[in-house]
Enzyme design. Sequence first.
Site, PDB file in Angstrom:
ATOM      1  N   LYS A  66       5.761  -2.311 -13.852  1.00  0.00           N
ATOM      2  CA  LYS A  66       4.303  -2.162 -14.005  1.00  0.00           C
ATOM      3  C   LYS A  66       3.959  -0.716 -14.386  1.00  0.00           C
ATOM      4  O   LYS A  66       3.170  -0.463 -15.302  1.00  0.00           O
ATOM      5  CB  LYS A  66       3.651  -2.562 -12.669  1.00  0.00           C
ATOM      6  CG  LYS A  66       2.186  -2.306 -12.502  1.00  0.00           C
ATOM      7  CD  LYS A  66       1.780  -1.179 -11.557  1.00  0.00           C
ATOM      8  CE  LYS A  66       2.417  -1.064 -10.224  1.00  0.00           C
ATOM      9  NZ  LYS A  66       1.949   0.051  -9.396  1.00  0.00           N
TER      10      LYS A  66
ATOM     11  N   LYS B 198       0.760  10.498 -12.433  1.00  0.00           N
ATOM     12  CA  LYS B 198       1.704   9.548 -11.813  1.00  0.00           C
ATOM     13  C   LYS B 198       2.488   8.796 -12.894  1.00  0.00           C
ATOM     14  O   LYS B 198       3.691   8.547 -12.747  1.00  0.00           O
ATOM     15  CB  LYS B 198       0.938   8.575 -10.920  1.00  0.00           C
ATOM     16  CG  LYS B 198       1.775   7.466 -10.315  1.00  0.00           C
ATOM     17  CD  LYS B 198       2.815   7.935  -9.315  1.00  0.00           C
ATOM     18  CE  LYS B 198       3.625   6.740  -8.814  1.00  0.00           C
ATOM     19  NZ  LYS B 198       4.703   7.131  -7.895  1.00  0.00           N
TER      20      LYS B 198
HETATM   21  P1  NAD Z   1       4.052  -3.329  -1.144  1.00  0.00           P
HETATM   22  O1  NAD Z   1       4.043  -4.548  -2.002  1.00  0.00           O
HETATM   23  O2  NAD Z   1       5.138  -3.115  -0.155  1.00  0.00           O
HETATM   24  O3  NAD Z   1       2.651  -3.189  -0.345  1.00  0.00           O
HETATM   25  C1  NAD Z   1       1.409  -3.607  -0.836  1.00  0.00           C
HETATM   26  C2  NAD Z   1       0.618  -4.201   0.339  1.00  0.00           C
HETATM   27  O4  NAD Z   1      -0.676  -4.572  -0.139  1.00  0.00           O
HETATM   28  C3  NAD Z   1       1.261  -5.480   0.899  1.00  0.00           C
HETATM   29  O5  NAD Z   1       1.418  -5.348   2.304  1.00  0.00           O
HETATM   30  C4  NAD Z   1       0.274  -6.586   0.532  1.00  0.00           C
HETATM   31  O6  NAD Z   1       0.218  -7.636   1.495  1.00  0.00           O
HETATM   32  C5  NAD Z   1      -1.024  -5.807   0.480  1.00  0.00           C
HETATM   33  N1  NAD Z   1      -2.062  -6.445  -0.327  1.00  0.00           N
HETATM   34  C6  NAD Z   1      -1.946  -7.039  -1.539  1.00  0.00           C
HETATM   35  N2  NAD Z   1      -3.143  -7.493  -1.966  1.00  0.00           N
HETATM   36  C7  NAD Z   1      -4.034  -7.173  -0.984  1.00  0.00           C
HETATM   37  C8  NAD Z   1      -5.438  -7.373  -0.844  1.00  0.00           C
HETATM   38  N3  NAD Z   1      -6.151  -8.000  -1.801  1.00  0.00           N
HETATM   39  N4  NAD Z   1      -6.041  -6.921   0.293  1.00  0.00           N
HETATM   40  C9  NAD Z   1      -5.315  -6.297   1.263  1.00  0.00           C
HETATM   41  N5  NAD Z   1      -3.980  -6.089   1.184  1.00  0.00           N
HETATM   42  C10 NAD Z   1      -3.356  -6.513   0.061  1.00  0.00           C
HETATM   43  O7  NAD Z   1       3.982  -2.106  -2.169  1.00  0.00           O
HETATM   44  P2  NAD Z   1       4.349  -0.565  -1.881  1.00  0.00           P
HETATM   45  O8  NAD Z   1       5.775  -0.338  -2.276  1.00  0.00           O
HETATM   46  O9  NAD Z   1       3.828  -0.158  -0.550  1.00  0.00           O
HETATM   47  O10 NAD Z   1       3.461   0.119  -3.036  1.00  0.00           O
HETATM   48  C11 NAD Z   1       2.052   0.262  -2.945  1.00  0.00           C
HETATM   49  C12 NAD Z   1       1.570   1.102  -4.109  1.00  0.00           C
HETATM   50  O11 NAD Z   1       2.188   2.395  -4.048  1.00  0.00           O
HETATM   51  C13 NAD Z   1       1.942   0.517  -5.488  1.00  0.00           C
HETATM   52  O12 NAD Z   1       0.903   0.759  -6.402  1.00  0.00           O
HETATM   53  C14 NAD Z   1       3.203   1.276  -5.848  1.00  0.00           C
HETATM   54  O13 NAD Z   1       3.384   1.333  -7.269  1.00  0.00           O
HETATM   55  C15 NAD Z   1       2.924   2.643  -5.242  1.00  0.00           C
HETATM   56  N6  NAD Z   1       4.099   3.434  -4.855  1.00  0.00           N
HETATM   57  C16 NAD Z   1       5.173   2.859  -4.236  1.00  0.00           C
HETATM   58  C17 NAD Z   1       6.270   3.654  -3.890  1.00  0.00           C
HETATM   59  C18 NAD Z   1       7.505   3.080  -3.207  1.00  0.00           C
HETATM   60  O14 NAD Z   1       8.527   3.777  -3.165  1.00  0.00           O
HETATM   61  N7  NAD Z   1       7.471   1.875  -2.663  1.00  0.00           N
HETATM   62  C19 NAD Z   1       6.258   5.017  -4.152  1.00  0.00           C
HETATM   63  C20 NAD Z   1       5.134   5.591  -4.747  1.00  0.00           C
HETATM   64  C21 NAD Z   1       4.064   4.778  -5.107  1.00  0.00           C
END
Ligand code: NAD
Length: 289
Positions: free
Chosen positions: A238, A170
Amino acid sequence: MRTTFIGLGIMGSPMAANLVRAGFDVTGYDVSPGPVERLAALGGKAAGSVPEAVKGADVVITMLPDSPQVEEVAFGADGLLEHGRAGMFHVDMSTVKPETSIRVAQAATIKGIRPLDAPVSGGERGAVDGTLSIMAGGAAEDFTEMRPLLSVLGTTIRHVGPSGAGQTVKAANQLVVGGIFGLVAEAIVLLEASGVDPAGGLDVLAGGLGGSRILELRRHSMVRREFAPGFRIDLHHKDMGIAIAAARRAGVALPLTGVVAQLMAAAKAQGHGSLDHSALLKVIERLNG
Ligand code: NAD
């Protein structure tokens, strides 16, 4: 298969919804109650805490922002390792440091919990459409058992090595994606400064050797300066840090990755951290006055 989904953000919400639609018995938990209620409205179950979410689960999927949140949900007194049963799977689909995945996997294994790090690529669109690329690290037999579930979420699904290997793949993905966004931004700035219509120019690029999913899906929104996330600059910054730390450990130099990481840092410093990563264009524009 009783499946728990922890972290229902931009990615987790549509992924959990796809599992519900595919007939999985899905319980959702997030620190923010809104997405939990929306999952319940689709036919999932709502949980109010990690212990409640994990109780009786066969599989716990986490989709959290970064290593500190994954560590809190895994290792905390109310965490999934404390409350999960032996034989349960923990599939962490968040993007975190490979060392985090290795530490979580070691602790899980001691408890009889079967860990996979399985980060994804494909963005929000891929999460909604169930067409993510999934790169999994962990035991081959655990991957084989989880493959049918992962097939609901993605189309390119690979076991890439032991715990942490999914995160290393990743990191490689993220440096490529960041680099392409930076270069598409530079192409737009060059075309506009030269009096050439950037939309038409990028249409041609998209069909040539320089074509990519990024050009295919994002060129129009970039030219229109639409930067609602998508994938936030904060999270991509990050990921560039994860890639640079991995390079240091592996003893290799990644000069272009360093430049892109600095552009991401500049985007954050300019207050664009919550915009989509395509907003690197704003940094390149500002460099040019
Ligand atoms: P986001 O910030 O939209 O979602 C994260 C969720 O986790 C939020 O709803 C938040 O409230 C929740 N959260 C935070 N701390 C928590 C806890 N202690 N307990 C329970 N829930 C908790 O982020 P995202 O864009 O959905 O990304 C999530 C992961 O996927 C990240 O690591 C990101 O790097 C990765 N990712 C994102 C994308 C993208 O296009 N958005 C693509 C591939 C990978």
